[in-house]
Motif scaffolding. Structure first.
Motif, PDB file in Angstrom:
ATOM      1  N   SER A   1      -7.654  68.753  52.129  1.00  0.00           N
ATOM      2  CA  SER A   1      -7.489  69.053  53.510  1.00  0.00           C
ATOM      3  C   SER A   1      -7.992  68.062  54.733  1.00  0.00           C
ATOM      4  O   SER A   1      -9.155  67.568  54.571  1.00  0.00           O
TER       5      SER A   1
ATOM      6  N   THR B   1      -1.495  70.746  53.548  1.00  0.00           N
ATOM      7  CA  THR B   1      -2.169  70.850  52.347  1.00  0.00           C
ATOM      8  C   THR B   1      -1.275  71.403  51.213  1.00  0.00           C
ATOM      9  O   THR B   1      -0.545  72.483  51.396  1.00  0.00           O
TER      10      THR B   1
ATOM     11  N   ASP C   1      -5.010  74.052  57.349  1.00  0.00           N
ATOM     12  CA  ASP C   1      -4.272  72.632  57.366  1.00  0.00           C
ATOM     13  C   ASP C   1      -2.778  73.134  56.741  1.00  0.00           C
ATOM     14  O   ASP C   1      -2.752  72.807  55.294  1.00  0.00           O
TER      15      ASP C   1
ATOM     16  N   HIS D   1      -5.428  73.968  48.260  1.00  0.00           N
ATOM     17  CA  HIS D   1      -4.975  74.381  49.533  1.00  0.00           C
ATOM     18  C   HIS D   1      -5.924  74.967  50.538  1.00  0.00           C
ATOM     19  O   HIS D   1      -6.822  75.622  50.267  1.00  0.00           O
TER      20      HIS D   1
ATOM     21  N   GLN E   1      -5.748  60.677  55.016  1.00  0.00           N
ATOM     22  CA  GLN E   1      -5.993  61.246  53.878  1.00  0.00           C
ATOM     23  C   GLN E   1      -7.783  61.202  53.648  1.00  0.00           C
ATOM     24  O   GLN E   1      -8.100  60.033  53.504  1.00  0.00           O
TER      25      GLN E   1
ATOM     26  N   GLY F   1      -1.940  65.751  51.178  1.00  0.00           N
ATOM     27  CA  GLY F   1      -1.754  67.044  50.961  1.00  0.00           C
ATOM     28  C   GLY F   1      -2.480  67.338  49.884  1.00  0.00           C
ATOM     29  O   GLY F   1      -2.793  68.763  49.598  1.00  0.00           O
ATOM     30  N   ARG F   2      -3.234  66.716  49.266  1.00  0.00           N
ATOM     31  CA  ARG F   2      -4.364  67.096  48.146  1.00  0.00           C
ATOM     32  C   ARG F   2      -5.613  67.764  48.479  1.00  0.00           C
ATOM     33  O   ARG F   2      -6.292  68.477  48.068  1.00  0.00           O
TER      34      ARG F   2
END
Length: 484
Positions: free
Chosen positions: A197, A238, A235, A231, A210, A194-195
């Motif tokens: 995209s 993210t 996605d 973010h 990732q 999630g860090r």
């Protein structure tokens, strides 16, 4: 241009001082790749025309003094979409496919002024840990061309380790950045899930994939993550949390840092010399002021089995879209729609991809779902709890990145279980969505040994701080491949 002797800061200063232009730097990079890549085979194709256009645009606008990536060439793993540039995922089934948009990570780097120069080789659809399953070619280890480079991000790791580019993008589903980084003696970061995209990245296992980056130094790695992270409205996985300056904590001070060393990561199957070198590296961290304790992550032993069930299940779903209808390879002389599907996928996918599709489809079937997929998901939850328990009392986990150093081509082809076990130390990080970094900790038989630093969710700063302190104390990055 020798990228083994110039980090991003040095290159940035040369661009600002007009010792070299972005176009000249890009031309030199492309020329260097063309000269040396017969030896390494890191690239599937080059983006020469696009790269020179982007470099000319940077020169015309002026190098951004506040952006260390402005005018810097880099490489892109070929499962990351590049507009109008062939993207194959190293598979026959996507041969000739030219995307109509850039992946978010490519777009972010273009906005930062970085120049994409080529698409790197990988295990087909990122499925493999040796670099040997590509349809197109077999990338060679930067230190010894008779050894595997690691995978799946084989080309991206080798092109950085060999000094062809200053940094490269990879993707990591079960260790595909950290393992080749370890085998090639460079810095490879898999950020928290999630860090960064995943929009525009060809999916293998969506809950595990990732994007991350390869560099020679920790500071360079942190600088690249500054540009990648954030973010993305396209996605929904993210994170919306603010992105810090990952280079700001690189001061060499780790006094009081609490480090956990999991005993399961030093068990049977991990080479004795690798264990010794990693223990010496941990002692170095302790000498720098860290506090070190042994801990237990008891469900680690189930990680490989759970990963291959969950990852293959997601792959069987994600790869349904490749059917010969809309893009890429299409089988000829099919007499019906069903035959077109079957023949395209039979001829287009390699053995490793077919194997994982079959395993995943079976584990999702009515008769096997409860027994396999559901149990694997439960194991994943238990593994997450193990990490939560450790991070309640510690800042960082340190362990080997791989059980061994790079080995010869074809060495384990008759026993896929051994190949799969090469990811045993990296898989848990993906299962829990944690940040993990591999850094060179020393050498065994002339080949690099990777040390893995694992942080709590979204604690990349802590990982970088410890890695930087170790790097500056040991200066191992100054040892570069001589080639064989």
């Amino acid at each position: 241009m020798d990228f083994l002797q110039n980090d991003l800061t040095t290159l940035h200063e040369k661009l600002l001082n007009k010792e070299v232009s972005a176009v000249e730097l890009t031309e030199a990079t492309l020329a260097g790749i063309k000269t040396s890549d017969q030896k390494f085979e890191a690239y599937i194709n080059l983006m020469e025309e696009q790269a020179l256009q982007d470099a000319a645009a940077v020169d015309a606008a002026g190098v951004d003094a506040n952006n260390v990536l402005s005018g810097i060439p880099y490489a892109i793993k070929d499962n990351i979409l590049t507009k109008d540039v062939e993207t194959t995922a190293a598979s026959h089934i996507l041969e000739g496919f030219k995307p109509v948009f850039d992946a978010t990570v490519v777009d972010n780097l273009r906005h930062a002024g970085a120049i994409g120069v080529g698409k790197t080789n990988l295990d087909e659809f990122a499925m493999g840990s040796t670099g040997e399953t590509s349809y197109y070619k077999t990338t060679k280890n930067a230190w010894d061309q008779s050894k595997v480079p690691g995978g799946s991000s084989s080309g991206s790791a080798v092109t950085v380790a060999a000094g062809q580019v200053p940094f490269a993008l990879g993707s990591d589903t079960g260790g595909s950045i950290r393992q080749p980084a370890a085998f090639n003696g460079i810095v490879g970061m898999k950020p928290s899930y999630g860090r960064v995209s995943r929009w525009g990245v060809i999916a293998f296992a969506s809950s595990l994939d990732q994007v991350g980056q390869f560099t020679r130094t920790v500071k360079d790695n942190a600088a690249v993550l500054n540009a990648l992270a954030g973010h993305d409205p396209q996605d929904q996985t993210t994170s919306q949390r603010a992105v810090p300056d990952f280079t700001s904590s690189l001061n060499g001070d780790i006094k009081g840092l609490r480090i956990a060393v999991p005993k399961e990561y030093f068990g049977a199957g991990v080479n004795a010399e690798v264990k010794t070198i990693i223990h010496q590296a941990i002692a170095q961290l302790e000498a720098l002021g860290a506090k070190v304790d042994e801990v237990s992550l008891p469900h680690t032993k189930y990680g490989v089995a759970a990963y291959y069930i969950l990852g293959s299940a997601e792959a069987s779903s994600n790869l349904q879209r490749f059917d010969g209808i809309r893009y890429g390879f299409r089988a000829e002389n099919a007499k019906s729609l069903e035959e077109l599907y079957v023949q395209t996928r039979t001829q287009g996918f390699g053995d490793e991809v077919k194997q994982r599709i079959m395993l995943g489809t079976y584990s999702l079937s009515a008769g096997a779902y409860e027994t396999f997929f559901k149990k694997a998901a439960q194991v994943r939850t238990l593994m997450n709890r193990d990490f939560e328990n450790v991070f309640a009392n510690y800042d960082l986990i340190v362990a080997p990145a791989t059980p061994n150093v790079a080995y010869g081509f074809g060495q384990n082809e008759d026993d896929p279980e051994i190949t799969y076990m090469n990811d045993v130390l990296t898989i848990p990080v993906n299962m829990a969505g944690l940040p993990g970094l591999s850094i060179n900790a020393g050498f065994s038989k002339g080949l690099p040994v990777g040390m893995q630093l694992i942080g709590n969710r979204f604690a990349e700063e802590t990982v970088y701080r410890a890695a930087y302190a170790f790097e500056q104390a040991t200066r191992l990055f100054e040892q570069v491949p001589g080639g064989k």
